[in-house]
Motif scaffolding. Structure first.
Motif, mmCIF file in Angstrom:
data_model
loop_
_atom_site.group_PDB
_atom_site.id
_atom_site.type_symbol
_atom_site.label_atom_id
_atom_site.label_comp_id
_atom_site.label_asym_id
_atom_site.label_seq_id
_atom_site.Cartn_x
_atom_site.Cartn_y
_atom_site.Cartn_z
ATOM 1 N N UNK A 67 0.785 -1.214 0.000
ATOM 2 C CA UNK A 67 0.000 0.000 0.000
ATOM 3 C C UNK A 67 0.824 1.275 0.000
ATOM 4 N N UNK A 68 2.155 1.161 0.058
ATOM 5 C CA UNK A 68 3.001 2.356 0.030
ATOM 6 C C UNK A 68 3.807 2.355 -1.266
ATOM 7 N N UNK A 69 3.317 3.093 -2.244
ATOM 8 C CA UNK A 69 3.954 3.068 -3.569
ATOM 9 C C UNK A 69 5.313 3.751 -3.584
ATOM 10 N N UNK A 70 5.562 4.673 -2.644
ATOM 11 C CA UNK A 70 6.904 5.260 -2.544
ATOM 12 C C UNK A 70 7.909 4.185 -2.154
ATOM 13 N N UNK A 71 7.557 3.361 -1.180
ATOM 14 C CA UNK A 71 8.429 2.261 -0.764
ATOM 15 C C UNK A 71 8.606 1.245 -1.889
ATOM 16 N N UNK A 72 7.536 1.013 -2.637
ATOM 17 C CA UNK A 72 7.608 0.042 -3.736
ATOM 18 C C UNK A 72 8.550 0.533 -4.840
ATOM 19 N N UNK A 73 8.625 1.850 -5.042
ATOM 20 C CA UNK A 73 9.591 2.389 -6.013
ATOM 21 C C UNK A 73 11.019 2.056 -5.592
ATOM 22 N N UNK A 74 11.294 2.175 -4.311
ATOM 23 C CA UNK A 74 12.621 1.837 -3.783
ATOM 24 C C UNK A 74 12.899 0.361 -4.035
ATOM 25 N N UNK A 75 11.921 -0.483 -3.729
ATOM 26 C CA UNK A 75 12.078 -1.928 -3.942
ATOM 27 C C UNK A 75 12.274 -2.247 -5.419
ATOM 28 N N UNK A 76 11.519 -1.580 -6.283
ATOM 29 C CA UNK A 76 11.649 -1.814 -7.732
ATOM 30 C C UNK A 76 13.069 -1.486 -8.202
ATOM 31 N N UNK A 77 13.619 -0.376 -7.731
ATOM 32 C CA UNK A 77 14.996 -0.009 -8.085
ATOM 33 C C UNK A 77 15.976 -1.061 -7.585
ATOM 34 N N UNK A 78 15.806 -1.465 -6.320
ATOM 35 C CA UNK A 78 16.708 -2.455 -5.719
ATOM 36 C C UNK A 78 16.671 -3.784 -6.460
ATOM 37 N N UNK A 79 15.499 -4.155 -6.963
ATOM 38 C CA UNK A 79 15.340 -5.438 -7.650
ATOM 39 C C UNK A 79 15.637 -5.347 -9.143
ATOM 40 N N UNK A 80 16.043 -4.174 -9.612
ATOM 41 C CA UNK A 80 16.393 -4.017 -11.024
ATOM 42 C C UNK A 80 15.211 -4.020 -11.976
ATOM 43 N N UNK A 81 14.041 -3.645 -11.481
ATOM 44 C CA UNK A 81 12.848 -3.585 -12.334
ATOM 45 C C UNK A 81 12.887 -2.324 -13.185
ATOM 46 N N UNK A 82 12.040 -2.302 -14.205
ATOM 47 C CA UNK A 82 11.933 -1.120 -15.072
ATOM 48 C C UNK A 82 10.904 -0.122 -14.557
ATOM 49 N N UNK A 83 10.007 -0.608 -13.689
ATOM 50 C CA UNK A 83 8.986 0.276 -13.166
ATOM 51 C C UNK A 83 7.922 -0.491 -12.419
ATOM 52 N N UNK A 84 6.783 0.159 -12.264
ATOM 53 C CA UNK A 84 5.639 -0.417 -11.556
ATOM 54 C C UNK A 84 4.427 -0.383 -12.477
ATOM 55 N N UNK A 85 3.690 -1.487 -12.475
ATOM 56 C CA UNK A 85 2.446 -1.576 -13.232
ATOM 57 C C UNK A 85 1.294 -1.621 -12.237
ATOM 58 N N UNK A 86 0.353 -0.698 -12.395
ATOM 59 C CA UNK A 86 -0.865 -0.725 -11.591
ATOM 60 C C UNK A 86 -2.020 -1.145 -12.484
ATOM 61 N N UNK A 87 -2.765 -2.120 -12.000
ATOM 62 C CA UNK A 87 -3.938 -2.653 -12.683
ATOM 63 C C UNK A 87 -5.154 -2.133 -11.928
ATOM 64 N N UNK A 88 -5.821 -1.124 -12.488
ATOM 65 C CA UNK A 88 -7.014 -0.551 -11.875
ATOM 66 C C UNK A 88 -8.216 -1.384 -12.317
ATOM 67 N N UNK A 89 -8.927 -1.922 -11.330
ATOM 68 C CA UNK A 89 -10.050 -2.812 -11.621
ATOM 69 C C UNK A 89 -11.166 -2.590 -10.619
#
Length: 143
Positions: free
Chosen positions: A1-23
């Motif tokens: 639920x904390x997308x700021x923290x998830x950005x940090x995790x995405x960088x650490x894990x070498x991801x290209x970004x975050x995908x949000x699926x609005x449903x």
């Protein structure tokens, strides 16, 4: 639920970004995407490799922290912050929390959804709109 923290995790894990699926519940197009596209192993493997993926209920009251550190609830984040009015919506964010690609509705096929992922992961959004990218991919597939 904390997308700021998830950005940090995405960088650490070498991801290209975050995908949000609005449903939302009872969305036939969301259900179709889940049953025919999102459940495919190739789709899951590719998207998990390149993105952190989260679902956002556009009618939800769950508290979240947005990419700027502001606390809100899912429905406000969807409607006010991201102008989501219909579902599904796929929003791709870069590692700075900026939207780089948006797709509203169900894709026509697994192939089109894979192209959408490639478009965001490979940075083609910097060069062209997704409709042009799709035309290019279709013509390459024919040759």
């Amino acid at each position: 639920g904390d997308f700021q923290e998830e950005l940090v995790r995405a960088r650490e894990e070498g991801k290209r970004g975050i995908l949000l699926f609005f449903e939302m519940d009872d969305c036939p197009f969301c259900a179709r995407m889940k049953e025919t596209v999102l459940n495919q192993p190739a789709v899951q493997d590719y998207f998990r490799e390149h993105f952190l993926i989260f679902s956002v209920d556009i009618e939800g009251d769950l508290e979240i922290t947005d990419f700027q550190g502001q606390t809100t609830v899912q429905k406000e984040f969807a409607f006010r912050h991201n102008r989501v009015r219909a579902t599904p919506v796929f929003l791709f964010y870069d590692l700075d929390g900026k939207v780089v690609a948006r797709y509203t509705g169900a894709t026509s096929s697994v192939e089109e959804f894979m192209w959408l992922g490639e478009y965001a992961a490979e940075g083609a959004y910097r060069e062209m709109p997704f409709t042009r990218y799709k035309r290019m991919k279709r013509s390459q597939a024919r040759t």
